[in-house]
Motif scaffolding. Structure first.
Motif, PDB file in Angstrom:
ATOM      1  N   VAL A  93       0.809  -1.497  -0.349  1.00 15.43           N
ATOM      2  CA  VAL A  93       0.246  -0.368   0.020  1.00 15.43           C
ATOM      3  C   VAL A  93       1.104   1.340   0.415  1.00 15.43           C
ATOM      4  O   VAL A  93       1.460   1.335   0.486  1.00 15.43           O
ATOM      5  CB  VAL A  93      -0.846  -0.369   1.274  1.00 15.43           C
ATOM      6  N   LEU A  94       0.275   2.255  -0.750  1.00 13.57           N
ATOM      7  CA  LEU A  94       1.475   3.435  -0.536  1.00 13.57           C
ATOM      8  C   LEU A  94      -0.175   4.325  -1.260  1.00 13.57           C
ATOM      9  O   LEU A  94      -1.367   4.400  -0.817  1.00 13.57           O
ATOM     10  CB  LEU A  94       1.784   3.562  -2.456  1.00 13.57           C
ATOM     11  N   ILE A  95       0.043   4.727   0.662  1.00 12.49           N
ATOM     12  CA  ILE A  95      -0.506   6.272   0.993  1.00 12.49           C
ATOM     13  C   ILE A  95       0.545   7.759   0.440  1.00 12.49           C
ATOM     14  O   ILE A  95       0.824   8.003   1.109  1.00 12.49           O
ATOM     15  CB  ILE A  95      -0.638   5.992   2.475  1.00 12.49           C
ATOM     16  N   ASN A  96      -0.892   8.580  -0.138  1.00 15.08           N
ATOM     17  CA  ASN A  96      -0.215   9.828  -0.054  1.00 15.08           C
ATOM     18  C   ASN A  96      -1.152  10.662   0.126  1.00 15.08           C
ATOM     19  O   ASN A  96      -2.740  10.537   0.119  1.00 15.08           O
ATOM     20  CB  ASN A  96      -0.537   9.798  -1.574  1.00 15.08           C
ATOM     21  N   GLU A  97      -0.783  11.690   0.560  1.00 14.31           N
ATOM     22  CA  GLU A  97      -1.463  12.708   1.463  1.00 14.31           C
ATOM     23  C   GLU A  97      -1.450  14.897   0.199  1.00 14.31           C
ATOM     24  O   GLU A  97      -0.393  14.642   0.203  1.00 14.31           O
ATOM     25  CB  GLU A  97      -1.304  13.189   2.563  1.00 14.31           C
ATOM     26  N   TYR A  98      -2.323  14.530  -0.356  1.00 13.50           N
ATOM     27  CA  TYR A  98      -2.725  15.787  -1.402  1.00 13.50           C
ATOM     28  C   TYR A  98      -3.305  16.923   0.210  1.00 13.50           C
ATOM     29  O   TYR A  98      -4.338  17.072  -0.085  1.00 13.50           O
ATOM     30  CB  TYR A  98      -2.883  15.700  -1.914  1.00 13.50           C
ATOM     31  N   GLN A  99      -2.818  17.678   0.042  1.00 14.86           N
ATOM     32  CA  GLN A  99      -3.481  19.352   0.242  1.00 14.86           C
ATOM     33  C   GLN A  99      -3.229  19.678  -0.755  1.00 14.86           C
ATOM     34  O   GLN A  99      -2.725  19.303  -2.301  1.00 14.86           O
ATOM     35  CB  GLN A  99      -2.233  19.948   0.620  1.00 14.86           C
ATOM     36  N   GLN A 202     -19.386  22.112 -13.202  1.00 13.12           N
ATOM     37  CA  GLN A 202     -19.944  22.720 -12.150  1.00 13.12           C
ATOM     38  C   GLN A 202     -18.389  22.373 -10.925  1.00 13.12           C
ATOM     39  O   GLN A 202     -17.485  21.982 -11.678  1.00 13.12           O
ATOM     40  CB  GLN A 202     -20.600  21.763 -11.504  1.00 13.12           C
ATOM     41  N   GLU A 203     -18.570  23.607  -9.927  1.00 15.22           N
ATOM     42  CA  GLU A 203     -16.543  23.632  -9.993  1.00 15.22           C
ATOM     43  C   GLU A 203     -16.905  23.710  -8.402  1.00 15.22           C
ATOM     44  O   GLU A 203     -17.486  23.322  -6.828  1.00 15.22           O
ATOM     45  CB  GLU A 203     -16.162  25.359  -9.618  1.00 15.22           C
ATOM     46  N   LEU A 204     -15.450  22.437  -7.781  1.00 13.87           N
ATOM     47  CA  LEU A 204     -16.040  21.696  -7.230  1.00 13.87           C
ATOM     48  C   LEU A 204     -14.673  21.923  -6.066  1.00 13.87           C
ATOM     49  O   LEU A 204     -13.499  22.197  -6.878  1.00 13.87           O
ATOM     50  CB  LEU A 204     -15.241  19.891  -7.210  1.00 13.87           C
ATOM     51  N   VAL A 205     -14.695  22.265  -4.847  1.00 16.27           N
ATOM     52  CA  VAL A 205     -12.829  22.799  -3.827  1.00 16.27           C
ATOM     53  C   VAL A 205     -12.788  21.492  -3.313  1.00 16.27           C
ATOM     54  O   VAL A 205     -13.222  20.902  -2.719  1.00 16.27           O
ATOM     55  CB  VAL A 205     -13.307  24.073  -2.693  1.00 16.27           C
ATOM     56  N   ARG A 206     -11.516  21.457  -3.437  1.00 17.24           N
ATOM     57  CA  ARG A 206     -10.885  20.541  -2.964  1.00 17.24           C
ATOM     58  C   ARG A 206     -10.751  21.033  -1.551  1.00 17.24           C
ATOM     59  O   ARG A 206     -10.130  21.242  -0.925  1.00 17.24           O
ATOM     60  CB  ARG A 206      -8.710  19.836  -3.506  1.00 17.24           C
ATOM     61  N   GLY A 207     -10.299  19.125  -1.046  1.00 17.30           N
ATOM     62  CA  GLY A 207     -10.418  19.407   0.685  1.00 17.30           C
ATOM     63  C   GLY A 207      -8.916  18.789   0.961  1.00 17.30           C
ATOM     64  O   GLY A 207      -7.840  18.234  -0.160  1.00 17.30           O
ATOM     65  N   THR A 208      -8.119  17.835   1.790  1.00 18.37           N
ATOM     66  CA  THR A 208      -7.491  17.269   2.328  1.00 18.37           C
ATOM     67  C   THR A 208      -7.874  15.824   1.600  1.00 18.37           C
ATOM     68  O   THR A 208      -8.540  15.385   2.716  1.00 18.37           O
ATOM     69  CB  THR A 208      -6.478  17.085   3.187  1.00 18.37           C
ATOM     70  N   ARG A 209      -6.283  15.350   0.906  1.00 17.25           N
ATOM     71  CA  ARG A 209      -6.760  14.075   0.367  1.00 17.25           C
ATOM     72  C   ARG A 209      -6.904  12.877   1.099  1.00 17.25           C
ATOM     73  O   ARG A 209      -5.253  13.147   0.312  1.00 17.25           O
ATOM     74  CB  ARG A 209      -6.942  14.319  -1.230  1.00 17.25           C
ATOM     75  N   ILE A 210      -6.664  11.700   1.521  1.00 14.35           N
ATOM     76  CA  ILE A 210      -5.403  10.786   1.530  1.00 14.35           C
ATOM     77  C   ILE A 210      -5.944   9.945   0.359  1.00 14.35           C
ATOM     78  O   ILE A 210      -6.963   9.313   0.380  1.00 14.35           O
ATOM     79  CB  ILE A 210      -5.617  10.555   3.063  1.00 14.35           C
ATOM     80  N   SER A 211      -4.634   9.274  -0.546  1.00 14.05           N
ATOM     81  CA  SER A 211      -5.200   7.769  -1.148  1.00 14.05           C
ATOM     82  C   SER A 211      -4.756   6.780  -0.900  1.00 14.05           C
ATOM     83  O   SER A 211      -3.319   6.684  -0.773  1.00 14.05           O
ATOM     84  CB  SER A 211      -4.973   8.407  -2.513  1.00 14.05           C
ATOM     85  N   LEU A 212      -5.678   5.201  -1.173  1.00  8.56           N
ATOM     86  CA  LEU A 212      -4.126   4.106  -0.321  1.00  8.56           C
ATOM     87  C   LEU A 212      -4.281   3.723  -1.597  1.00  8.56           C
ATOM     88  O   LEU A 212      -5.437   3.236  -2.272  1.00  8.56           O
ATOM     89  CB  LEU A 212      -6.151   3.575   0.154  1.00  8.56           C
ATOM     90  N   THR A 213      -3.292   3.531  -2.777  1.00 11.49           N
ATOM     91  CA  THR A 213      -3.215   2.836  -3.552  1.00 11.49           C
ATOM     92  C   THR A 213      -2.707   1.348  -3.092  1.00 11.49           C
ATOM     93  O   THR A 213      -1.679   1.177  -2.536  1.00 11.49           O
ATOM     94  CB  THR A 213      -2.108   3.176  -4.814  1.00 11.49           C
ATOM     95  N   ILE A 214      -3.744   0.429  -3.057  1.00  9.76           N
ATOM     96  CA  ILE A 214      -3.064  -0.816  -3.381  1.00  9.76           C
ATOM     97  C   ILE A 214      -2.875  -2.180  -4.450  1.00  9.76           C
ATOM     98  O   ILE A 214      -3.343  -1.788  -4.937  1.00  9.76           O
ATOM     99  CB  ILE A 214      -4.382  -0.887  -2.588  1.00  9.76           C
ATOM    100  N   ARG A 215      -1.950  -2.562  -4.111  1.00  7.02           N
ATOM    101  CA  ARG A 215      -1.075  -3.554  -5.973  1.00  7.02           C
ATOM    102  C   ARG A 215      -0.737  -4.610  -5.383  1.00  7.02           C
ATOM    103  O   ARG A 215      -0.196  -4.960  -3.578  1.00  7.02           O
ATOM    104  CB  ARG A 215      -0.831  -2.374  -6.335  1.00  7.02           C
ATOM    105  N   HIS A 216      -0.700  -5.563  -5.981  1.00  9.02           N
ATOM    106  CA  HIS A 216       0.530  -6.728  -5.862  1.00  9.02           C
ATOM    107  C   HIS A 216       1.884  -6.687  -6.082  1.00  9.02           C
ATOM    108  O   HIS A 216       2.062  -6.726  -7.472  1.00  9.02           O
ATOM    109  CB  HIS A 216       0.094  -8.055  -6.562  1.00  9.02           C
TER     110      HIS A 216
END
Ligand SMILES: O=C(O)CCC(=O)C(=O)O
Length: 229
Positions: A93-99, A202-216
């Motif tokens: 798992v690679l966890i990325n946090e984006y502001q 439509q315009e959407l404002v981003r918040g802090t996003r945490i993604s879990l990239t799950i691979r083999h």
């Protein structure tokens, strides 16, 4: 579970998009756990920060490291979808946090994780952009050709799962633009599979996003602890 109804039909083969793959409570727990790890677990990059779980992937294999239960639970959930190579379960798992206004440059995940990338989004939506990297000989001779008509995007809602395989894995670069708000356009191909209804422009404002990239990662060996006699 058949994934047929989650195929993004307007995108090249093959993208699956499952909205609300995790519950609000699970999302909250993930964010809490990600933010509770000791500081040295984070790697700070110029445009985001990340955590690596499961070992350091290498073409020759990976020495498997223990994965905490809170992550393993979601890896098992995804493994049960049967979307990895036959008999394989996710082990990394690679966890990325984006502001807001942070992103990731166009890249492919390379042969190591072939044939499947899966990503759970938490905390905020984002837009994942895809651009075709393989050009025909005729196009290569035409410097003005950038193959833009093949480019497309996906709107990743919080709590969703996206799965990338086949041509999109092999022939497309993926990236996230460094913007703090997204404007929805017809480049986005999965809006019909989204949980909420969105309008063009439509315009959407981003918040802090945490993604879990799950691979083999293949060829994994376990660390053996030698106890001295
Ligand atoms: O955060 C995402 O959704 C994409 C992450 C990614 O592409 C990567 O870590 O290679």
């Amino acid at each position: 579970m058949s994934l047929d109804k989650f195929v993004v039909k307007q995108a090249p083969p093959t993208v699956f998009y499952i909205s609300n793959f995790i519950s609000e409570a699970e999302e909250e727990m993930i964010i809490k756990n990600v933010n509770s790890v000791p500081k040295p677990k984070w790697t700070q990059l110029s445009n985001r920060r990340l955590q690596n779980w499961g070992g350091i992937p290498h073409p020759k294999g990976m020495v498997a490291e223990k994965i905490p239960l809170w992550l393993q639970t979601h890896m098992n959930q995804i493994g049960q979808l049967g979307i990895f190579a036959p008999g394989k379960m996710p082990n990394h798992v690679l966890i990325n946090e984006y502001q807001p206004a942070q992103g990731i440059m166009p890249h492919t995940d390379g042969p190591l994780f072939h044939p499947t990338i899966t990503t759970i989004s938490c905390g905020s939506h984002t837009v994942l952009d895809f651009s075709k990297r393989v050009r025909s000989d005729a196009e290569k001779n035409d410097a003005s050709s950038t193959h833009q008509e093949d480019d497309f995007s996906l709107f990743l809602e919080r709590r969703s799962l996206v799965v990338i395989q086949d041509e999109v894995y092999d022939n497309y670069l993926h990236s996230i633009a460094e913007v703090s708000r997204d404007i929805l356009s017809n480049k986005i191909k999965n809006l019909q599979l989204c949980q909420s209804q969105y309008e063009n422009n439509q315009e959407l404002v981003r918040g802090t996003r945490i993604s879990l990239t799950i691979r083999h990662v293949p060829c994994t060996t376990k660390v053996l602890l030698r106890l001295s006699k």
